[in-house]
Design a protein around this motif. Structure first.
Motif, PDB file in Angstrom:
ATOM      1  N   ARG A  17     -39.755  -7.961   7.974  1.00  0.00           N
ATOM      2  CA  ARG A  17     -41.426  -8.156   8.502  1.00  0.00           C
ATOM      3  C   ARG A  17     -42.803  -7.040   7.873  1.00  0.00           C
ATOM      4  NH1 ARG A  17     -44.646  -5.902  12.306  1.00  0.00           N
ATOM      5  NH2 ARG A  17     -46.116  -7.123  13.642  1.00  0.00           N
ATOM      6  N   ALA A  18     -41.432  -5.593   7.430  1.00  0.00           N
ATOM      7  CA  ALA A  18     -41.978  -4.500   6.829  1.00  0.00           C
ATOM      8  C   ALA A  18     -42.459  -5.398   5.101  1.00  0.00           C
ATOM      9  CB  ALA A  18     -41.044  -3.209   6.343  1.00  0.00           C
ATOM     10  N   HIS A  19     -41.774  -5.459   4.561  1.00  0.00           N
ATOM     11  CA  HIS A  19     -41.511  -6.193   3.029  1.00  0.00           C
ATOM     12  C   HIS A  19     -43.111  -6.563   3.249  1.00  0.00           C
ATOM     13  CE1 HIS A  19     -41.200  -6.923  -0.883  1.00  0.00           C
ATOM     14  NE2 HIS A  19     -41.337  -8.616  -0.308  1.00  0.00           N
ATOM     15  N   ARG A  20     -43.258  -7.662   4.494  1.00  0.00           N
ATOM     16  CA  ARG A  20     -44.750  -8.611   4.326  1.00  0.00           C
ATOM     17  C   ARG A  20     -45.403  -8.164   3.940  1.00  0.00           C
ATOM     18  NH1 ARG A  20     -40.477 -12.411   7.550  1.00  0.00           N
ATOM     19  NH2 ARG A  20     -42.119 -11.252   9.506  1.00  0.00           N
ATOM     20  N   LEU A  21     -45.678  -6.709   4.945  1.00  0.00           N
ATOM     21  CA  LEU A  21     -46.861  -6.204   6.491  1.00  0.00           C
ATOM     22  C   LEU A  21     -47.229  -5.507   4.579  1.00  0.00           C
ATOM     23  CD1 LEU A  21     -45.961  -4.840   9.278  1.00  0.00           C
ATOM     24  CD2 LEU A  21     -47.870  -5.949   8.323  1.00  0.00           C
ATOM     25  N   GLU A 111     -50.918   2.465  10.390  1.00  0.00           N
ATOM     26  CA  GLU A 111     -49.242   3.382   9.444  1.00  0.00           C
ATOM     27  C   GLU A 111     -49.914   4.425   8.679  1.00  0.00           C
ATOM     28  OE1 GLU A 111     -45.597   1.543   9.543  1.00  0.00           O
ATOM     29  OE2 GLU A 111     -46.050   0.357  10.930  1.00  0.00           O
ATOM     30  N   GLU A 112     -49.153   5.250   8.608  1.00  0.00           N
ATOM     31  CA  GLU A 112     -49.730   6.026   7.315  1.00  0.00           C
ATOM     32  C   GLU A 112     -48.746   5.773   6.338  1.00  0.00           C
ATOM     33  OE1 GLU A 112     -51.163   9.439   5.627  1.00  0.00           O
ATOM     34  OE2 GLU A 112     -51.279   8.902   7.375  1.00  0.00           O
ATOM     35  N   LYS A 113     -47.649   4.952   5.956  1.00  0.00           N
ATOM     36  CA  LYS A 113     -47.149   4.102   5.518  1.00  0.00           C
ATOM     37  C   LYS A 113     -48.331   3.328   4.699  1.00  0.00           C
ATOM     38  CE  LYS A 113     -43.973   1.001   7.405  1.00  0.00           C
ATOM     39  NZ  LYS A 113     -42.991   0.954   7.996  1.00  0.00           N
ATOM     40  N   LEU A 114     -48.820   2.494   5.440  1.00  0.00           N
ATOM     41  CA  LEU A 114     -49.414   1.657   5.036  1.00  0.00           C
ATOM     42  C   LEU A 114     -51.061   2.122   4.034  1.00  0.00           C
ATOM     43  CD1 LEU A 114     -49.837  -0.526   7.992  1.00  0.00           C
ATOM     44  CD2 LEU A 114     -48.927  -1.265   5.826  1.00  0.00           C
TER      45      LEU A 114
END
Length: 168
Positions: A17-21, A111-114
């Motif tokens: 899910r993180a990779h898709r985001l 999220e900050e990482k996005l």
């Protein structure tokens, strides 16, 4: 005689899910950035912070001592405009503000990482951005200092890739 081999099972894994985001954020950034960079760049008198933190916390404090939260409508209110939302996605929300001084774009992230992924994608295009915690503002030259005074954040100059107009 032709030989038939049995179909081999696939070794492909479903992306996390993180990779898709991250992928979706990068795609969204690539779609939005050509529109955004038309508002960014240019010659402000002096970029505040030039991409470096002005305070130990990593954000230049505005004159009022307020730092904008990561909500498009709240940031627009602090900047003195009514926002029109144009992108509503899991990875980001984006709105356009129209003011007498000019138009600007507010992008917020859950999220900050996005936000970091979006900024990394924006490096391809270069330009100047006002960056805060989980938000980015893209504006015309000359607007960043007044927006920074109201919202906080730091002005970051991102270098594009490819040949520059002014070779060193």
């Amino acid at each position: 005689m032709s030989q038939h081999r049995p179909h081999a099972p696939s070794n492909r894994r479903t992306p996390s899910r993180a990779h898709r985001l991250r992928a979706a954020a990068a795609v969204a950034a690539l779609v939005v950035l050509p529109l955004v960079t038309a508002c960014g760049g240019g010659d402000d008198k002096k970029p505040a912070g030039s991409g470096k933190a002005a305070t130990p916390s990593g954000a230049a404090a505005p004159a009022a001592g307020v730092v904008a939260p990561a909500k498009v409508e709240v940031i627009a209110g602090l900047a003195g405009c009514k926002v029109k939302i144009r992108t509503e996605a899991d990875e980001l929300r984006e709105g356009v503000c129209h003011t007498k001084k000019g138009d600007f774009l507010i992008t917020t992230f859950p999220e900050e990482k996005l936000k970091d992924t979006w900024l990394e994608s924006a490096r391809v295009y270069g330009g100047r951005y006002l960056v805060g915690m989980r938000w980015v503002v893209s504006a015309k030259p000359g607007m960043y200092e007044s927006l920074r005074a109201k919202l906080g954040g730091t002005v970051q100059e991102l270098q594009g890739i490819g040949p520059s107009a002014n070779p060193s």
